[in-house]
Write a protein that holds these residues in place. Sequence first.
Motif, PDB file in Angstrom:
ATOM      1  N   VAL A 158       0.842  -1.207   0.000  1.00 58.38           N
ATOM      2  CA  VAL A 158       0.000   0.000   0.000  1.00 58.38           C
ATOM      3  C   VAL A 158       0.871   1.250   0.000  1.00 58.38           C
ATOM      4  O   VAL A 158       0.590   2.221  -0.716  1.00 58.38           O
ATOM      5  CB  VAL A 158      -0.983  -0.013   1.194  1.00 58.38           C
ATOM      6  CG1 VAL A 158      -1.654   1.348   1.360  1.00 58.38           C
ATOM      7  CG2 VAL A 158      -2.034  -1.102   1.001  1.00 58.38           C
ATOM      8  N   SER A 159       1.950   1.239   0.767  1.00 63.44           N
ATOM      9  CA  SER A 159       2.874   2.381   0.796  1.00 63.44           C
ATOM     10  C   SER A 159       3.479   2.639  -0.585  1.00 63.44           C
ATOM     11  O   SER A 159       3.574   3.789  -1.030  1.00 63.44           O
ATOM     12  CB  SER A 159       3.966   2.125   1.827  1.00 63.44           C
ATOM     13  OG  SER A 159       4.887   3.177   1.838  1.00 63.44           O
ATOM     14  N   ARG A 160       3.869   1.576  -1.262  1.00 59.92           N
ATOM     15  CA  ARG A 160       4.439   1.737  -2.613  1.00 59.92           C
ATOM     16  C   ARG A 160       3.380   2.230  -3.606  1.00 59.92           C
ATOM     17  O   ARG A 160       3.686   3.044  -4.484  1.00 59.92           O
ATOM     18  CB  ARG A 160       5.059   0.431  -3.079  1.00 59.92           C
ATOM     19  CG  ARG A 160       6.324   0.087  -2.324  1.00 59.92           C
ATOM     20  CD  ARG A 160       6.962  -1.193  -2.837  1.00 59.92           C
ATOM     21  NE  ARG A 160       7.890  -1.696  -1.858  1.00 59.92           N
ATOM     22  CZ  ARG A 160       7.699  -2.801  -1.131  1.00 59.92           C
ATOM     23  NH1 ARG A 160       6.644  -3.554  -1.327  1.00 59.92           N
ATOM     24  NH2 ARG A 160       8.592  -3.161  -0.246  1.00 59.92           N
ATOM     25  N   ILE A 161       2.172   1.745  -3.465  1.00 63.90           N
ATOM     26  CA  ILE A 161       1.108   2.221  -4.354  1.00 63.90           C
ATOM     27  C   ILE A 161       0.831   3.696  -4.089  1.00 63.90           C
ATOM     28  O   ILE A 161       0.631   4.473  -5.034  1.00 63.90           O
ATOM     29  CB  ILE A 161      -0.153   1.344  -4.229  1.00 63.90           C
ATOM     30  CG1 ILE A 161       0.140  -0.062  -4.778  1.00 63.90           C
ATOM     31  CG2 ILE A 161      -1.337   1.979  -4.966  1.00 63.90           C
ATOM     32  CD1 ILE A 161      -0.951  -1.087  -4.532  1.00 63.90           C
ATOM     33  N   GLU A 191       3.009   5.831  -3.180  1.00 69.56           N
ATOM     34  CA  GLU A 191       4.125   6.507  -3.855  1.00 69.56           C
ATOM     35  C   GLU A 191       3.871   6.609  -5.363  1.00 69.56           C
ATOM     36  O   GLU A 191       4.122   7.655  -5.977  1.00 69.56           O
ATOM     37  CB  GLU A 191       5.417   5.740  -3.575  1.00 69.56           C
ATOM     38  CG  GLU A 191       6.654   6.366  -4.162  1.00 69.56           C
ATOM     39  CD  GLU A 191       7.916   5.562  -3.870  1.00 69.56           C
ATOM     40  OE1 GLU A 191       8.888   5.748  -4.642  1.00 69.56           O
ATOM     41  OE2 GLU A 191       7.954   4.779  -2.916  1.00 69.56           O
ATOM     42  N   LEU A 192       3.376   5.527  -5.957  1.00 64.80           N
ATOM     43  CA  LEU A 192       3.054   5.546  -7.393  1.00 64.80           C
ATOM     44  C   LEU A 192       1.965   6.567  -7.701  1.00 64.80           C
ATOM     45  O   LEU A 192       2.048   7.295  -8.696  1.00 64.80           O
ATOM     46  CB  LEU A 192       2.605   4.160  -7.855  1.00 64.80           C
ATOM     47  CG  LEU A 192       3.665   3.072  -7.873  1.00 64.80           C
ATOM     48  CD1 LEU A 192       3.010   1.701  -7.968  1.00 64.80           C
ATOM     49  CD2 LEU A 192       4.638   3.297  -9.026  1.00 64.80           C
ATOM     50  N   VAL A 193       0.946   6.614  -6.864  1.00 62.05           N
ATOM     51  CA  VAL A 193      -0.140   7.579  -7.046  1.00 62.05           C
ATOM     52  C   VAL A 193       0.412   9.000  -6.984  1.00 62.05           C
ATOM     53  O   VAL A 193       0.074   9.850  -7.830  1.00 62.05           O
ATOM     54  CB  VAL A 193      -1.258   7.346  -6.000  1.00 62.05           C
ATOM     55  CG1 VAL A 193      -2.239   8.517  -5.969  1.00 62.05           C
ATOM     56  CG2 VAL A 193      -1.997   6.034  -6.283  1.00 62.05           C
ATOM     57  N   ALA A 194       1.273   9.276  -6.022  1.00 62.08           N
ATOM     58  CA  ALA A 194       1.872  10.616  -5.907  1.00 62.08           C
ATOM     59  C   ALA A 194       2.707  10.948  -7.139  1.00 62.08           C
ATOM     60  O   ALA A 194       2.634  12.070  -7.663  1.00 62.08           O
ATOM     61  CB  ALA A 194       2.725  10.699  -4.641  1.00 62.08           C
ATOM     62  N   ALA A 206       4.761  -3.828  -5.990  1.00 60.48           N
ATOM     63  CA  ALA A 206       3.507  -3.160  -5.608  1.00 60.48           C
ATOM     64  C   ALA A 206       2.293  -4.005  -5.984  1.00 60.48           C
ATOM     65  O   ALA A 206       1.270  -3.496  -6.420  1.00 60.48           O
ATOM     66  CB  ALA A 206       3.430  -1.775  -6.247  1.00 60.48           C
ATOM     67  N   HIS A 207       2.448  -5.317  -5.822  1.00 57.07           N
ATOM     68  CA  HIS A 207       1.293  -6.222  -5.941  1.00 57.07           C
ATOM     69  C   HIS A 207       1.456  -7.323  -4.908  1.00 57.07           C
ATOM     70  O   HIS A 207       2.569  -7.620  -4.475  1.00 57.07           O
ATOM     71  CB  HIS A 207       1.137  -6.775  -7.366  1.00 57.07           C
ATOM     72  CG  HIS A 207       2.264  -7.623  -7.847  1.00 57.07           C
ATOM     73  ND1 HIS A 207       2.217  -8.999  -7.836  1.00 57.07           N
ATOM     74  CD2 HIS A 207       3.480  -7.299  -8.344  1.00 57.07           C
ATOM     75  CE1 HIS A 207       3.344  -9.488  -8.328  1.00 57.07           C
ATOM     76  NE2 HIS A 207       4.139  -8.468  -8.646  1.00 57.07           N
TER      77      HIS A 207
END
Length: 184
Positions: free
Chosen positions: A32-35, A37-40, A137-138
Amino acid sequence: MTTLTDRPNTALLVVDVQNDVMASSIESDAVVSRIAELVAKARAAAVPIVWVQHSSEELVEGSAGWEYVPELTRDASEPLIHKTFGDSFEETELESVLAELAVGALVIAGAQTDFCIRSTLHGALARGYDATLVSDAHTTEDLSKWGAPPPAQVIAHTNLYWDNQKAPGRTTGAVPTEDIRFDQ
């Protein structure tokens, strides 16, 4: 190098990062933290983000478990796709949303690796999209009591498999979060 020549854009596709799904998956907090980061990164580069939300008998629409995890917040302008099959394209408006956004390349993250992620990757590739899996991120749950390998092996194998997947006129790959660049 998508085969969808009139679609030069890339989108981030966030698949099924819902409370009950993540509660039973391994390394959920890190994923979730990496996702996030991807969203940002995507938002900073003005790259479209498309959210996908699954429902089923076990994941009842409108229930607390069906909701997206609270650490990820969808902007009202970002499309939300509701699905009932593993492949995010199957009987949804995803294709028309991506066409409207002129998207021919997808960066995919979320859950579950061995079902909705893998189905969506193949669905994208078969429809002509470039499809990049974010390798860290999965996630997935432990289905070993039904004969599946342990979840860490499922994730590792999916990364290996997708990093070596080939299709004419399309690109694939498994790339870690830190190497995803939306601003190029």
